[in-house]
Design an enzyme around this catalytic site. Structure first.
Site, PDB file in Angstrom:
ATOM      1  N   CYS A 127      19.908  15.403 -51.594  1.00  0.00           N
ATOM      2  CA  CYS A 127      18.909  14.912 -52.537  1.00  0.00           C
ATOM      3  C   CYS A 127      17.919  16.028 -52.902  1.00  0.00           C
ATOM      4  O   CYS A 127      18.269  17.220 -52.839  1.00  0.00           O
ATOM      5  CB  CYS A 127      18.185  13.680 -51.971  1.00  0.00           C
ATOM      6  SG  CYS A 127      17.261  12.739 -53.229  1.00  0.00           S
ATOM      7  N   ASP A 196      11.687   9.282 -47.142  1.00  0.00           N
ATOM      8  CA  ASP A 196      10.871   8.320 -47.903  1.00  0.00           C
ATOM      9  C   ASP A 196       9.984   7.526 -46.977  1.00  0.00           C
ATOM     10  O   ASP A 196       8.869   7.155 -47.346  1.00  0.00           O
ATOM     11  CB  ASP A 196      11.779   7.394 -48.710  1.00  0.00           C
ATOM     12  CG  ASP A 196      12.414   8.172 -49.848  1.00  0.00           C
ATOM     13  OD1 ASP A 196      13.460   8.809 -49.597  1.00  0.00           O
ATOM     14  OD2 ASP A 196      11.835   8.192 -50.941  1.00  0.00           O
TER      15      ASP A 196
END
Ligand code: RUB
Length: 314
Positions: A127, A196
């Site tokens: 990512c 996250d």
């Protein structure tokens, strides 16, 4: 009344024009500042309700990155004053202080994370994480030669952003499809990813595919380093709550044309997954690096035993 920038920011976050946990937090704090500046409320109570409504609108965009509610909480909890003007000023100052802290935290985290990277090391990324790239940037600034194997990261291909930013740092990049990761792990010194949310037990919630990469890295003996400023610590998990995993639109996986060709299938598109602490070697924060199992101590110190929802309707 909601300020137009609140609506625009909320739409941008929901549609991933603004994405990545730290960037979302910054944008949300900026939107609260815009709300404070634009509010036409004529009483302190009405001003506070405007601000809470703005925070709710922002909060409801994406559920997984805790940096979003943590940012909203930081700003709302600092809003104090007896008049609308005092409240407005307090909100603007809190938002700006939050953003300055965010930037400082990322710099400090980068300097700490860079100490784990040696001259000549190769990293593998998944990512796009600004916290993870801060570590690489600090290492490169220290004069270390770092190379990167960058996973494409289906379905949204945030690996392309990582590759571009690494090239801007002059880091040599090899791009691979996600399924090729294990083949290249033997050439890698560290898996380096962001987060996250971090749960109280040290589990790392990050872009879907992180957990399978971490399991493969453990099997190959490659350490997994998670770069996550303390804004990513999820205080609700201290009281047993789990982190909601966002499910995204099917069209990110199958286009209408592909679907028409294949026929009637169910598509599942989770945006994130959970990597258990046993597959993580270190969580690097601006307060130092921690084995995942000990992150709960820092979480308690920073967030206490639970959290409030200062945006709730009164
Ligand atoms: C982004 C993602 C990133 C973390 C950390 O997911 O999973 O690894 O948010 O990023 P999405 P940062 O693209 O769905 O938002 O270190 O920049 O906070």
């Amino acid at each position: 009344m909601l300020a137009p920038q609140v609506d625009t920011t909320a739409d941008d976050i929901a549609e991933m024009e603004v994405r990545g946990a730290a960037t979302i937090a910054r944008a949300a704090a900026e939107a609260l500042e815009a709300q404070a500046r634009a509010s036409e409320a004529d009483t302190p109570a009405a001003f506070r309700e405007d601000l809470r409504a703005a925070a709710r609108r922002l909060r409801d965009t994406r559920p997984t990155a805790v940096s979003l509610p943590n940012a909203l909480r930081y700003v709302l909890n600092e809003v104090d004053g007896d008049s609308v003007e005092e409240l407005r000023e307090a909100t603007v100052e809190a938002s700006q202080r939050f953003r300055a802290q965010l930037e400082r935290a990322q710099d400090d985290l980068g300097a700490i994370g860079a100490n784990r990277l040696r001259d000549g090391d190769t990293i593998m990324t998944h990512c796009h994480s600004t916290d993870a790239l801060a570590c690489v940037e600090a290492a490169v600034d220290d004069g270390k030669e770092i190379e990167a194997i960058v996973k494409e990261t289906r379905p949204r291909k945030q690996g392309h952003i990582t590759a571009r930013q690494l090239r801007e740092m002059d880091v040599p990049v090899t791009m691979v499809v996600d399924n090729a990761a294990r083949r290249y792990l033997d050439d890698v010194d560290h898996v380096l990813v962001g987060a996250d949310s971090i749960a109280a037990d040290g589990s790392v919630i990050n872009k879907v595919g992180t957990s399978i990469l971490a399991v493969a890295a453990r099997e190959r003996g490659v350490p997994v380093m998670v770069a996550a400023q303390t804004l990513k610590l999820h205080p609700d998990t201290l009281t047993g709550h789990t982190v909601e995993i966002e499910m995204r639109d099917e069209s990110e996986v199958l286009s209408d044309e592909e679907r028409a060709d294949i026929g009637d299938v169910t598509v599942e598109n989770p945006a994130f997954d959970v990597t258990p602490p046993r597959y993580v070697d270190a969580i690097v924060t601006e307060r130092g690096q921690f084995p995942p199992e000990s992150i709960v101590t820092l979480m308690r110190e920073l967030y206490g035993e639970g959290t409030s929802e200062p945006w709730a309707e009164e």
